[in-house]
Design a protein around this motif. Structure first.
Motif, PDB file in Angstrom:
ATOM      1  N   LYS A  57      -0.146 -47.796   1.659  1.00  0.00           N
ATOM      2  CA  LYS A  57       0.938 -46.821   1.553  1.00  0.00           C
ATOM      3  C   LYS A  57       2.183 -47.467   2.162  1.00  0.00           C
ATOM      4  O   LYS A  57       2.513 -47.259   3.334  1.00  0.00           O
ATOM      5  CB  LYS A  57       0.572 -45.534   2.300  1.00  0.00           C
ATOM      6  CG  LYS A  57       1.573 -44.403   2.115  1.00  0.00           C
ATOM      7  CD  LYS A  57       1.590 -43.885   0.695  1.00  0.00           C
ATOM      8  CE  LYS A  57       2.474 -42.665   0.564  1.00  0.00           C
ATOM      9  NZ  LYS A  57       2.564 -42.183  -0.845  1.00  0.00           N
ATOM     10  N   ASP A  60       6.805 -44.220   2.100  1.00  0.00           N
ATOM     11  CA  ASP A  60       6.500 -42.833   2.422  1.00  0.00           C
ATOM     12  C   ASP A  60       7.305 -41.879   1.548  1.00  0.00           C
ATOM     13  O   ASP A  60       8.315 -42.256   0.942  1.00  0.00           O
ATOM     14  CB  ASP A  60       6.818 -42.547   3.892  1.00  0.00           C
ATOM     15  CG  ASP A  60       5.773 -43.149   4.820  1.00  0.00           C
ATOM     16  OD1 ASP A  60       4.646 -43.407   4.360  1.00  0.00           O
ATOM     17  OD2 ASP A  60       6.098 -43.370   6.005  1.00  0.00           O
ATOM     18  N   SER A  61       6.880 -40.631   1.517  1.00  0.00           N
ATOM     19  CA  SER A  61       7.570 -39.608   0.735  1.00  0.00           C
ATOM     20  C   SER A  61       8.988 -39.403   1.244  1.00  0.00           C
ATOM     21  O   SER A  61       9.293 -39.647   2.415  1.00  0.00           O
ATOM     22  CB  SER A  61       6.801 -38.291   0.796  1.00  0.00           C
ATOM     23  OG  SER A  61       5.507 -38.448   0.269  1.00  0.00           O
ATOM     24  N   THR A  92      13.696 -42.595   0.302  1.00  0.00           N
ATOM     25  CA  THR A  92      12.330 -42.658   0.821  1.00  0.00           C
ATOM     26  C   THR A  92      12.342 -43.496   2.090  1.00  0.00           C
ATOM     27  O   THR A  92      13.368 -44.106   2.439  1.00  0.00           O
ATOM     28  CB  THR A  92      11.350 -43.293  -0.190  1.00  0.00           C
ATOM     29  OG1 THR A  92      11.745 -44.660  -0.430  1.00  0.00           O
ATOM     30  CG2 THR A  92      11.344 -42.529  -1.499  1.00  0.00           C
ATOM     31  N   ASN A  95       7.219 -47.730   5.101  1.00  0.00           N
ATOM     32  CA  ASN A  95       6.206 -47.512   6.133  1.00  0.00           C
ATOM     33  C   ASN A  95       6.022 -48.784   6.956  1.00  0.00           C
ATOM     34  O   ASN A  95       5.230 -49.664   6.598  1.00  0.00           O
ATOM     35  CB  ASN A  95       4.889 -47.082   5.477  1.00  0.00           C
ATOM     36  CG  ASN A  95       3.873 -46.622   6.490  1.00  0.00           C
ATOM     37  OD1 ASN A  95       4.190 -46.399   7.646  1.00  0.00           O
ATOM     38  ND2 ASN A  95       2.636 -46.495   6.042  1.00  0.00           N
TER      39      ASN A  95
END
Length: 235
Positions: A57, A60-61, A92, A95
């Motif tokens: 991931k 991230d959102s 966004t 991460n």
């Protein structure tokens, strides 16, 4: 007697079906084309980056906004086709963590993207009155990015001067080496038209195309998803 009841039931069912089929709820004789303006709050949901059995991931959102217009054209009964055009601005987060940094840590790590989307929706609306209707629609959305830039800022503090720090800023385009500019998603939406001119709706875009550049022979993949809460005005 049984035959009479059965015949009456069939006739009543047929009459009800005919009446419903002729109802404006599913076949409004007053259907007409219209132009609409749309403003959406967006939730950006980047997919995982996949490489073989590895799934990370990395993004991230985030959130964003879009503004656009649609043209709704009746086809038959209450079926419609609705092409549109949206201009969007999305953000966004990347991460990242401080595990590999000694005296430095991340102050910000984000992406900012700007571009346009061209949805082509097929829909159907249920007209319960002259001032209220519900509609469902689905169709492909072509996305073309104008810019997608990353912004990284680190702050470094030294042990001997703990009250002093300096920051390092990095930025660049993700379209240069990472992402493709063109994307295609499939949109599903539900909405309501009320008071004749106003629209409110929810929609979701499911990414269908790998966004990672093909320099890796397609070994690395990532798809993006999107959610929208939309307000509109129909002319």
């Amino acid at each position: 007697m049984k035959k009479t009841i059965l015949l009456a039931t069939v006739l009543m069912a047929g009459a009800a079906t005919t009446a419903f089929a002729a109802s404006p709820v599913v076949d409004n004789p007053n259907n007409k084309a219209y132009l609409g303006l749309r403003l959406s709050a967006e939730g950006v949901v980047p997919g995982n980056v996949n490489y073989g059995n590895i799934c990370e991931k990395i993004f991230d959102s985030g959130a964003g906004v879009s503004i656009g217009a649609v043209y709704n054209q009746p086809i038959v009964a209450n079926f419609t086709i609705e092409p549109g055009l949206e201009l969007y601005y999305n953000t966004t987060k990347i991460n990242l963590n401080d595990d590999f940094m000694q005296n430095a840590h991340w102050k910000s790590h984000s992406t900012r993207s700007f571009g346009m989307r061209v949805p082509m929706m097929l829909g159907y609306h249920f007209d319960f009155s002259q001032s209220f209707s519900l509609n469902v629609a689905t169709g492909p959305v072509l996305k073309v990015g104008f810019s997608d830039d990353y912004y990284l800022t680190t702050e470094t503090r030294f042990a001997t001067y703990s009250d002093e720090a300096y920051r390092t800023h990095l930025s660049g385009s993700l379209y240069k080496d990472v992402f493709n500019r063109v994307d295609c998603a499939w949109r599903i939406s539900v909405g309501a038209n009320f008071l004749q001119h106003y629209y409110v709706g929810l929609s979701g875009d499911l990414g269908m195309v790998n966004q990672i550049k093909k320099d890796n022979n397609g070994a690395i993949t990532m798809k993006n998803n999107l959610f929208q809460f939309t307000l509109g005005y129909n002319f």
